[in-house]
Design an enzyme around this catalytic site. Sequence first.
Site, PDB file in Angstrom:
ATOM      1  N   LYS A 262       8.160  -0.330  86.944  1.00 36.50           N
ATOM      2  CA  LYS A 262       7.729  -0.694  85.598  1.00 36.50           C
ATOM      3  C   LYS A 262       8.459   0.156  84.561  1.00 36.50           C
ATOM      4  CE  LYS A 262       4.498  -3.227  87.571  1.00 36.50           C
ATOM      5  NZ  LYS A 262       4.512  -4.694  87.574  1.00 36.50           N
TER       6      LYS A 262
ATOM      7  N   ASP B 192      -4.886   4.210  89.582  1.00 46.15           N
ATOM      8  CA  ASP B 192      -3.701   3.367  89.763  1.00 46.15           C
ATOM      9  C   ASP B 192      -2.982   3.321  88.417  1.00 46.15           C
ATOM     10  OD1 ASP B 192      -1.851   1.289  89.888  1.00 46.15           O
ATOM     11  OD2 ASP B 192      -3.139  -0.043  91.047  1.00 46.15           O
TER      12      ASP B 192
ATOM     13  N   TRP C 222      -5.933  -6.413  89.551  1.00 42.61           N
ATOM     14  CA  TRP C 222      -5.488  -5.430  90.545  1.00 42.61           C
ATOM     15  C   TRP C 222      -6.629  -4.565  91.050  1.00 42.61           C
ATOM     16  CZ3 TRP C 222      -1.522  -6.750  92.988  1.00 42.61           C
ATOM     17  CH2 TRP C 222      -0.455  -7.418  92.348  1.00 42.61           C
TER      18      TRP C 222
END
Length: 401
Positions: free
Chosen positions: A228, A203, A114
């Site tokens: 999540k 992030d 990511w």
Amino acid sequence: MSDRVINFGAGPSALPESVLQEATQGLLNFNGTGIGIAEISHRSKEFTAFLAEVEGLIRTQLDVPQTHSILFTQGGGSAQFSAIVLNLLARHRLLHPDLPNDERVMDYVITGSWSKKAADEARRLGGGKVNVAVDARPYSKDGKSFDNIPAHDAYSLSPDPALIFYCENETVDGVQFASDASSPSSFPFHLLANSTLPPLVGDYSSSFMSRPIPRLADHAVIYAGAQKNIGPAGLTILIVRKDCLVDVDAAAKLGAAPVPFTMAYKTLADNVSVYNTPSVLPIYISGLVLRRSQQLGGVKYYEELNKKKADKVYAAIKEGEAKGVFRAKVKEGSGSQMNVVFDVVGDGAEAKFISGAEALGMKAIKGHRSVGGIRISLYNAVTEEQTDVLVAYMKDFLAQL
């Protein structure tokens, strides 16, 4: 509810059953309005009051200072790969209007799939050059995998970057920065010591609300997709330091790239996250999850619980490694508490492991398509009892070989 399975999926992920049951009532009648939450106006007094409550629950549990705004938007982490570049380059342009683009630098800490994608997007958008402050791959066992968090002396940060980006937990690769500042796999906050307002971007998509955020006040932007630990897909939560809520149109007049209204942090803040219709239903379910979290003890409660769960799974992997059956993908000390990854060694062994788990009602344990193997996601809603079922199965699997 007896037909529900144990969901170890990486996201969208498991949610507490009590919250799902409560949410079904809100789908029919939200807060006594007689209107379902998926139908109600986002500008109604009932919903705006709920939105303010959600903000307050996040601010209280993460101890977010008043120097930072909490915003709600859409597009997930991938949209923020673009938004952080556009907003923070606009800020940097206002601070340094005469600096040429090739001297305007964005620092990226690349520790997994990511953060690599985030850096790729920054290069694609332009407006400044990308400096890779550190890349974890040269420090890996094979020289090409994301299996570690590099030591602090490996970092090379720029003197005055527009942003410094890191991904706290890499969902695909199973690596995570340590929360203990004394750990060599923690983020090197001491390298920011010369900056009073560091342009640090975190992030936190796959670890948000799972434990406290170290040095939160030192961040310019923290963002997270809800899907999540706290809600369904479709909601992105931002924590933005107020000096980063800049006039992007003024920056554009000085040569910065124009920023779409819905991606401009100042637009979101000035309109209390309702410039356009937000993700009403995901906000509602996230609010219910956050209420429950606060009742349980907040991020401190989950920090302890998630460590216990992860420690049990990692111990089972070590047991399997000693028998030559399991193989850890991540170096010790860099492993994620949220996404535990490992291989099952042997011809057909991985497929056998997955099918055996599914037969016992454990789903979504196959690793990401780009790296393979097994991935066990231990988000907040996964209970210790469910984790124990998995660990018992891992040990039974070893005993059968």
